[in-house]
Design a protein around this motif. Structure first.
Motif, PDB file in Angstrom:
ATOM      1  N   GLY A   2      -5.027  13.359 -16.809  1.00 59.62           N
ATOM      2  CA  GLY A   2      -4.785  13.190 -18.233  1.00 59.62           C
ATOM      3  C   GLY A   2      -3.336  13.231 -18.654  1.00 59.62           C
ATOM      4  N   GLN A   3      -2.432  13.582 -17.720  1.00 61.92           N
ATOM      5  CA  GLN A   3      -1.010  13.677 -18.047  1.00 61.92           C
ATOM      6  C   GLN A   3      -0.293  12.375 -17.691  1.00 61.92           C
ATOM      7  OE1 GLN A   3       1.064  16.920 -16.141  1.00 61.92           O
ATOM      8  NE2 GLN A   3       2.789  16.805 -17.548  1.00 61.92           N
ATOM      9  N   GLN A   4       0.529  11.882 -18.596  1.00 65.27           N
ATOM     10  CA  GLN A   4       1.251  10.637 -18.375  1.00 65.27           C
ATOM     11  C   GLN A   4       2.474  10.902 -17.496  1.00 65.27           C
ATOM     12  OE1 GLN A   4       2.010   8.501 -21.993  1.00 65.27           O
ATOM     13  NE2 GLN A   4      -0.115   8.477 -22.623  1.00 65.27           N
ATOM     14  N   VAL A   5       2.258  10.863 -16.192  1.00 60.04           N
ATOM     15  CA  VAL A   5       3.322  11.260 -15.262  1.00 60.04           C
ATOM     16  C   VAL A   5       4.429  10.230 -15.167  1.00 60.04           C
ATOM     17  CG1 VAL A   5       1.837  12.780 -13.918  1.00 60.04           C
ATOM     18  CG2 VAL A   5       2.005  10.374 -13.296  1.00 60.04           C
ATOM     19  N   HIS A   6       4.150   8.985 -15.532  1.00 63.16           N
ATOM     20  CA  HIS A   6       5.192   7.957 -15.451  1.00 63.16           C
ATOM     21  C   HIS A   6       6.326   8.210 -16.437  1.00 63.16           C
ATOM     22  CE1 HIS A   6       2.542   6.551 -18.659  1.00 63.16           C
ATOM     23  NE2 HIS A   6       3.528   5.805 -19.110  1.00 63.16           N
ATOM     24  N   LYS A   7       6.100   9.115 -17.383  1.00 65.17           N
ATOM     25  CA  LYS A   7       7.117   9.431 -18.382  1.00 65.17           C
ATOM     26  C   LYS A   7       7.913  10.695 -18.039  1.00 65.17           C
ATOM     27  CE  LYS A   7       4.714   7.276 -22.304  1.00 65.17           C
ATOM     28  NZ  LYS A   7       4.177   7.482 -23.667  1.00 65.17           N
ATOM     29  N   LEU A   8       7.567  11.365 -16.939  1.00 63.09           N
ATOM     30  CA  LEU A   8       8.201  12.633 -16.593  1.00 63.09           C
ATOM     31  C   LEU A   8       9.519  12.421 -15.861  1.00 63.09           C
ATOM     32  CD1 LEU A   8       5.083  14.664 -15.391  1.00 63.09           C
ATOM     33  CD2 LEU A   8       6.051  14.502 -17.695  1.00 63.09           C
TER      34      LEU A   8
ATOM     35  N   LYS B 246       0.821  -1.216   0.000  1.00 68.04           N
ATOM     36  CA  LYS B 246       0.000   0.000   0.000  1.00 68.04           C
ATOM     37  C   LYS B 246       0.858   1.272   0.000  1.00 68.04           C
ATOM     38  CE  LYS B 246      -0.952  -0.098   5.027  1.00 68.04           C
ATOM     39  NZ  LYS B 246      -0.099  -1.262   5.340  1.00 68.04           N
ATOM     40  N   SER B 247       1.977   1.267   0.723  1.00 68.60           N
ATOM     41  CA  SER B 247       2.839   2.450   0.739  1.00 68.60           C
ATOM     42  C   SER B 247       3.533   2.650  -0.606  1.00 68.60           C
ATOM     43  CB  SER B 247       3.872   2.338   1.861  1.00 68.60           C
ATOM     44  OG  SER B 247       3.240   2.390   3.129  1.00 68.60           O
ATOM     45  N   THR B 248       3.906   1.554  -1.253  1.00 67.44           N
ATOM     46  CA  THR B 248       4.499   1.650  -2.589  1.00 67.44           C
ATOM     47  C   THR B 248       3.504   2.261  -3.567  1.00 67.44           C
ATOM     48  OG1 THR B 248       5.907  -0.281  -2.192  1.00 67.44           O
ATOM     49  CG2 THR B 248       5.508   0.334  -4.493  1.00 67.44           C
ATOM     50  N   LEU B 249       2.260   1.820  -3.507  1.00 65.01           N
ATOM     51  CA  LEU B 249       1.226   2.374  -4.373  1.00 65.01           C
ATOM     52  C   LEU B 249       1.020   3.857  -4.088  1.00 65.01           C
ATOM     53  CD1 LEU B 249      -0.991   2.048  -6.492  1.00 65.01           C
ATOM     54  CD2 LEU B 249      -2.515   1.221  -4.674  1.00 65.01           C
ATOM     55  N   MET B 250       1.001   4.222  -2.811  1.00 60.09           N
ATOM     56  CA  MET B 250       0.850   5.629  -2.440  1.00 60.09           C
ATOM     57  C   MET B 250       2.010   6.465  -2.965  1.00 60.09           C
ATOM     58  SD  MET B 250      -0.702   8.104  -0.806  1.00 60.09           S
ATOM     59  CE  MET B 250      -1.724   7.717   0.600  1.00 60.09           C
ATOM     60  N   ASN B 251       3.226   5.959  -2.862  1.00 67.34           N
ATOM     61  CA  ASN B 251       4.394   6.703  -3.343  1.00 67.34           C
ATOM     62  C   ASN B 251       4.340   6.927  -4.849  1.00 67.34           C
ATOM     63  OD1 ASN B 251       5.502   6.933  -0.794  1.00 67.34           O
ATOM     64  ND2 ASN B 251       6.821   5.136  -1.006  1.00 67.34           N
ATOM     65  N   ILE B 252       3.812   5.960  -5.579  1.00 69.62           N
ATOM     66  CA  ILE B 252       3.687   6.134  -7.028  1.00 69.62           C
ATOM     67  C   ILE B 252       2.604   7.161  -7.344  1.00 69.62           C
ATOM     68  CG2 ILE B 252       2.967   4.983  -9.157  1.00 69.62           C
ATOM     69  CD1 ILE B 252       4.461   2.487  -8.143  1.00 69.62           C
ATOM     70  N   ILE B 253       1.469   7.068  -6.657  1.00 73.33           N
ATOM     71  CA  ILE B 253       0.403   8.057  -6.865  1.00 73.33           C
ATOM     72  C   ILE B 253       0.915   9.461  -6.548  1.00 73.33           C
ATOM     73  CG2 ILE B 253      -1.838   8.866  -6.021  1.00 73.33           C
ATOM     74  CD1 ILE B 253      -2.609   5.926  -5.587  1.00 73.33           C
ATOM     75  N   GLY B 254       1.744   9.575  -5.502  1.00 73.67           N
ATOM     76  CA  GLY B 254       2.273  10.872  -5.087  1.00 73.67           C
ATOM     77  C   GLY B 254       3.503  11.326  -5.853  1.00 73.67           C
ATOM     78  N   CYS B 255       3.857  10.609  -6.926  1.00 69.80           N
ATOM     79  CA  CYS B 255       5.008  10.961  -7.768  1.00 69.80           C
ATOM     80  C   CYS B 255       6.313  11.000  -6.975  1.00 69.80           C
ATOM     81  CB  CYS B 255       4.789  12.310  -8.471  1.00 69.80           C
ATOM     82  SG  CYS B 255       3.381  12.316  -9.586  1.00 69.80           S
ATOM     83  N   LEU B 256       6.371  10.185  -5.911  1.00 72.81           N
ATOM     84  CA  LEU B 256       7.598  10.044  -5.123  1.00 72.81           C
ATOM     85  C   LEU B 256       8.414   8.844  -5.603  1.00 72.81           C
ATOM     86  CD1 LEU B 256       5.964  10.643  -1.629  1.00 72.81           C
ATOM     87  CD2 LEU B 256       7.467  12.238  -2.835  1.00 72.81           C
ATOM     88  N   ASP B 257       7.806   8.007  -6.424  1.00 72.25           N
ATOM     89  CA  ASP B 257       8.446   6.829  -6.984  1.00 72.25           C
ATOM     90  C   ASP B 257       7.839   6.586  -8.364  1.00 72.25           C
ATOM     91  OD1 ASP B 257      10.054   4.622  -7.230  1.00 72.25           O
ATOM     92  OD2 ASP B 257       8.989   3.378  -5.761  1.00 72.25           O
ATOM     93  N   LYS B 258       8.530   5.818  -9.176  1.00 72.29           N
ATOM     94  CA  LYS B 258       8.052   5.504 -10.518  1.00 72.29           C
ATOM     95  C   LYS B 258       7.785   4.006 -10.632  1.00 72.29           C
ATOM     96  CE  LYS B 258      10.630   9.198 -12.870  1.00 72.29           C
ATOM     97  NZ  LYS B 258      11.629   9.482 -13.943  1.00 72.29           N
ATOM     98  N   PRO B 259       6.759   3.636 -11.373  1.00 72.40           N
ATOM     99  CA  PRO B 259       6.507   2.203 -11.585  1.00 72.40           C
ATOM    100  C   PRO B 259       7.589   1.583 -12.461  1.00 72.40           C
ATOM    101  CG  PRO B 259       5.041   3.498 -12.960  1.00 72.40           C
ATOM    102  CD  PRO B 259       5.769   4.476 -12.086  1.00 72.40           C
ATOM    103  N   SER B 260       7.836   0.304 -12.246  1.00 72.08           N
ATOM    104  CA  SER B 260       8.777  -0.423 -13.106  1.00 72.08           C
ATOM    105  C   SER B 260       8.151  -0.712 -14.459  1.00 72.08           C
ATOM    106  CB  SER B 260       9.195  -1.737 -12.432  1.00 72.08           C
ATOM    107  OG  SER B 260       9.773  -1.496 -11.158  1.00 72.08           O
ATOM    108  N   SER B 261       6.835  -0.850 -14.481  1.00 74.23           N
ATOM    109  CA  SER B 261       6.105  -1.072 -15.734  1.00 74.23           C
ATOM    110  C   SER B 261       4.672  -0.583 -15.548  1.00 74.23           C
ATOM    111  CB  SER B 261       6.120  -2.545 -16.124  1.00 74.23           C
ATOM    112  OG  SER B 261       5.496  -3.341 -15.128  1.00 74.23           O
TER     113      SER B 261
END
Length: 236
Positions: free
Chosen positions: A68-74, A46-61
């Motif tokens: 509407g903005q693709q933040v995983h590419k920033l 749950k904390s990993t998911l929260m960190n990704i939502i909060g742009c504190l971490d990036k998904p591996s895939s």
């Protein structure tokens, strides 16, 4: 279209020679103006998911769209801008600066945004008043109770008028009465200001203040619950 659109995201960490998947192909959509609780046991992801939502971490895939903005590419600088301008954060341990009074702590995000002194103080005081602490603006953190410190942290989170508040175990360090006060403030912000709130909690009663509960287990969404609130609760 949801405010938060997550599709098939996974996050893998390296532990020596071993790869550990903290979350596995999670897909969720959170509507603008929703109040969501993410619940699960320790180590569930749950904390990993929260960190990704909060742009504190990036998904591996997988992909993550925010408004509407693709933040995983920033890049990291672009993610920092989104965090500063779009989000407010509330943590279990408050993270107030001990040498600054309540008003000065709330002003901090506005300093980073370049808001000038008079306007900055006005907005910070309004934020404190909205959480019932206008008269405590000059008090130092050491002069405030735990519940009051968390209310200062909430004021700091909303002073920039964010679209999204992320709260990580926001009542974990509080007694039951203070916890109820904090959750009532969150509900009011969600209902009256239409701020989307995503909180992580392991406490069922706290999770039920939200409109939806996302139960996560072993890195995957186990089930999603819709919480029905009575008219009396909504008017409190």
């Amino acid at each position: 279209m949801g405010l938060i659109e997550i599709e098939d995201i996974s996050r893998t960490y390296k532990d020596g020679q071993v790869s550990v998947k903290a979350i596995k192909q999670i897909s969720i959509e959170i509507a603008d103006g929703d109040f969501v609780s993410i619940m699960g046991p320790s180590g569930s992801g749950k904390s990993t998911l929260m960190n990704i939502i909060g742009c504190l971490d990036k998904p591996s895939s997988g992909s993550y769209k925010l408004a509407g903005q693709q933040v995983h590419k920033l890049n990291d600088s672009q993610l920092a801008t989104i965090r500063n301008e779009f989000m407010g954060f509330v943590f279990q341990q408050f993270h107030l600066i001990s040498k600054l009074n309540a008003l000065e702590n709330v002003e901090l995000p506005l300093i980073y945004q370049g808001v000038i002194g008079k306007e900055r103080k006005k907005r910070a005081l309004e934020a404190l008043e909205s959480v019932g602490l206008g008269e405590r603006a000059k008090h130092m953190p050491s002069q405030l109770s735990g519940g009051e410190q968390q209310r200062v942290a909430i004021a700091r989170a909303i002073v920039s008028n964010p679209k999204l508040i992320l709260a990580d175990e926001p009542t974990g360090a509080l007694d039951s009465k203070s916890s109820k006060n904090i959750m009532s403030i969150f509900q009011k912000l969600n209902r009256e200001r239409k701020i989307t709130i995503v909180q992580v909690t392991h406490e069922r009663d706290i999770g039920e203040y939200g409109n939806h509960i996302y139960n996560i287990k072993d890195g995957e969404i186990d089930c999603i619950e819709e919480i029905k609130h009575t008219e009396t609760e909504n008017n409190q």
